[in-house]
Scaffold this active site. Structure first.
Site, PDB file in Angstrom:
ATOM      1  N   GLN A   1       0.828  -1.205   0.000  1.00  0.00           N
ATOM      2  CA  GLN A   1       0.000   0.000   0.000  1.00  0.00           C
ATOM      3  C   GLN A   1       0.864   1.257   0.000  1.00  0.00           C
ATOM      4  OE1 GLN A   1      -3.533  -0.397   2.831  1.00  0.00           O
ATOM      5  NE2 GLN A   1      -2.272  -2.135   3.473  1.00  0.00           N
TER       6      GLN A   1
ATOM      7  N   THR B   1       3.923   1.807  -1.122  1.00  0.00           N
ATOM      8  CA  THR B   1       4.670   2.110  -2.346  1.00  0.00           C
ATOM      9  C   THR B   1       3.760   2.533  -3.501  1.00  0.00           C
ATOM     10  OG1 THR B   1       4.735  -0.273  -2.842  1.00  0.00           O
ATOM     11  CG2 THR B   1       6.672   0.706  -1.785  1.00  0.00           C
ATOM     12  N   ARG B   2       2.468   2.580  -3.277  1.00  0.00           N
ATOM     13  CA  ARG B   2       1.580   3.198  -4.265  1.00  0.00           C
ATOM     14  C   ARG B   2       1.717   4.721  -4.231  1.00  0.00           C
ATOM     15  NH1 ARG B   2      -2.858  -0.756  -2.234  1.00  0.00           N
ATOM     16  NH2 ARG B   2      -2.562  -2.530  -3.613  1.00  0.00           N
ATOM     17  N   HIS B   3       2.270   5.221  -3.148  1.00  0.00           N
ATOM     18  CA  HIS B   3       2.518   6.661  -3.023  1.00  0.00           C
ATOM     19  C   HIS B   3       3.928   6.918  -3.544  1.00  0.00           C
ATOM     20  CE1 HIS B   3      -1.074   7.343  -0.462  1.00  0.00           C
ATOM     21  NE2 HIS B   3      -0.836   6.092  -0.121  1.00  0.00           N
ATOM     22  N   ARG B   4       4.052   7.278  -4.808  1.00  0.00           N
ATOM     23  CA  ARG B   4       5.352   7.384  -5.448  1.00  0.00           C
ATOM     24  C   ARG B   4       5.890   8.807  -5.526  1.00  0.00           C
ATOM     25  NH1 ARG B   4       8.214   3.358  -5.004  1.00  0.00           N
ATOM     26  NH2 ARG B   4       9.604   4.404  -6.458  1.00  0.00           N
TER      27      ARG B   4
ATOM     28  N   SER C   1      15.500  -6.848   1.376  1.00  0.00           N
ATOM     29  CA  SER C   1      15.250  -7.801   0.302  1.00  0.00           C
ATOM     30  C   SER C   1      14.994  -9.201   0.836  1.00  0.00           C
ATOM     31  CB  SER C   1      16.454  -7.845  -0.647  1.00  0.00           C
ATOM     32  OG  SER C   1      16.333  -8.877  -1.579  1.00  0.00           O
TER      33      SER C   1
ATOM     34  N   ARG D   1      -4.458   8.217   4.407  1.00  0.00           N
ATOM     35  CA  ARG D   1      -4.227   7.013   5.205  1.00  0.00           C
ATOM     36  C   ARG D   1      -4.412   7.208   6.710  1.00  0.00           C
ATOM     37  NH1 ARG D   1      -3.976   2.659   1.608  1.00  0.00           N
ATOM     38  NH2 ARG D   1      -2.721   3.258  -0.205  1.00  0.00           N
TER      39      ARG D   1
END
Length: 255
Positions: free
Chosen positions: A104, A106-109, A118, A220
């Site tokens: 969620q 990383t939808r805010h770029r 990793s 959010r």
């Protein structure tokens, strides 16, 4: 979940000397410089000498709190000229959030940068340095169960009495066993990770400018309809920012 502010916008000593008499934060000084550069014929490097007293030394004329600089920033936010606040950056170190939250987040770029732990290069076998993958239990699952006492004391360990909790824990244990078995069979970590769940915890470093953070929080924050974990995350980001730049608090609250 652990969210800590690692660094944020700081003035050079030359500019600290220019604004020290007014006792303003570094971020507020950057904001005023960016805003006034858009509307002033003066050079940005000379703004504090020429306009500093007018904005930082005078009481706000709009009836609001603070100085004329506070009034000007309120006007800029209200008029949505918030590109001027993109010059103020915050850098966070974050641990113990779920991969579900990460998807969620990383939808805010725009205005954000991410460096994420990793699952390809970090191994999560039971016998690895990590000791196995950690996971985040959704709030609804926690509330579905009743935490019991162990040896007469309440514990933060995951001991519950409901079917939902037991089912969730069994699923996590099964995922760990499957991951371990795949690794034993020679499957590389980059492929074995495919069985790890959305609940798997991860660590990351995140950077964002103030405009991006305000936009993120508005979408959010608690009460926005967002999932509980990311709403709590948004609240922690707000707390960290407001702690170092107190003048930003009204803008997170939509004032």
């Amino acid at each position: 979940m652990d969210v800590m502010l690692m660094a944020h916008t700081q003035l050079t000593q030359a500019f600290k000397d220019k604004v020290s008499q007014w006792g303003v934060t570094d971020g507020q000084a950057v904001a005023l410089t960016a805003i006034r550069t858009c509307y002033s014929s003066n050079k940005p490097a000379e703004l504090f000498e020429i306009e500093g007293e007018k904005y930082f030394g005078q009481v706000a004329t709009d009836g609001g709190t603070g100085s004329e600089a506070d009034r000007l920033i309120r006007h800029i936010v209200k008029s949505k000229h918030t590109s001027t606040l993109e010059h103020i950056d915050f850098h966070f170190v974050i641990s113990g959030v779920s991969r579900s939250l990460l998807a969620q987040l990383t939808r805010h770029r725009v205005g954000f940068s991410f460096s994420v732990q990793s699952q390809r290069y970090t191994k999560f076998g039971s016998g690895d340095k990590s000791g196995g993958f950690k996971f985040v239990v959704p709030d609804s699952v926690k509330k579905n169960g009743i935490k019991i006492e162990v040896d007469g004391e309440s514990t933060d360990a995951l001991y519950f009495e409901s079917k939902a909790d037991l089912l969730f824990l069994e699923s996590m244990a099964h995922a760990q066993k499957t991951y371990d078995k795949l690794r034993e069979l020679g499957i590389p970590a980059e492929d074995a990770r495919a069985v790890l769940p959305n609940a798997a915890a991860c660590n990351l470093v995140m950077s964002a400018n103030l405009t991006a953070l305000l936009n993120f929080y508005s979408k959010r924050k608690p009460g926005s309809g967002a999932q509980h974990e990311i709403s709590q995350f948004a609240e922690r980001l707000k707390e960290e920012v407001v702690n170092v730049e107190p003048w930003t608090k009204p803008f997170f609250e939509g004032q």
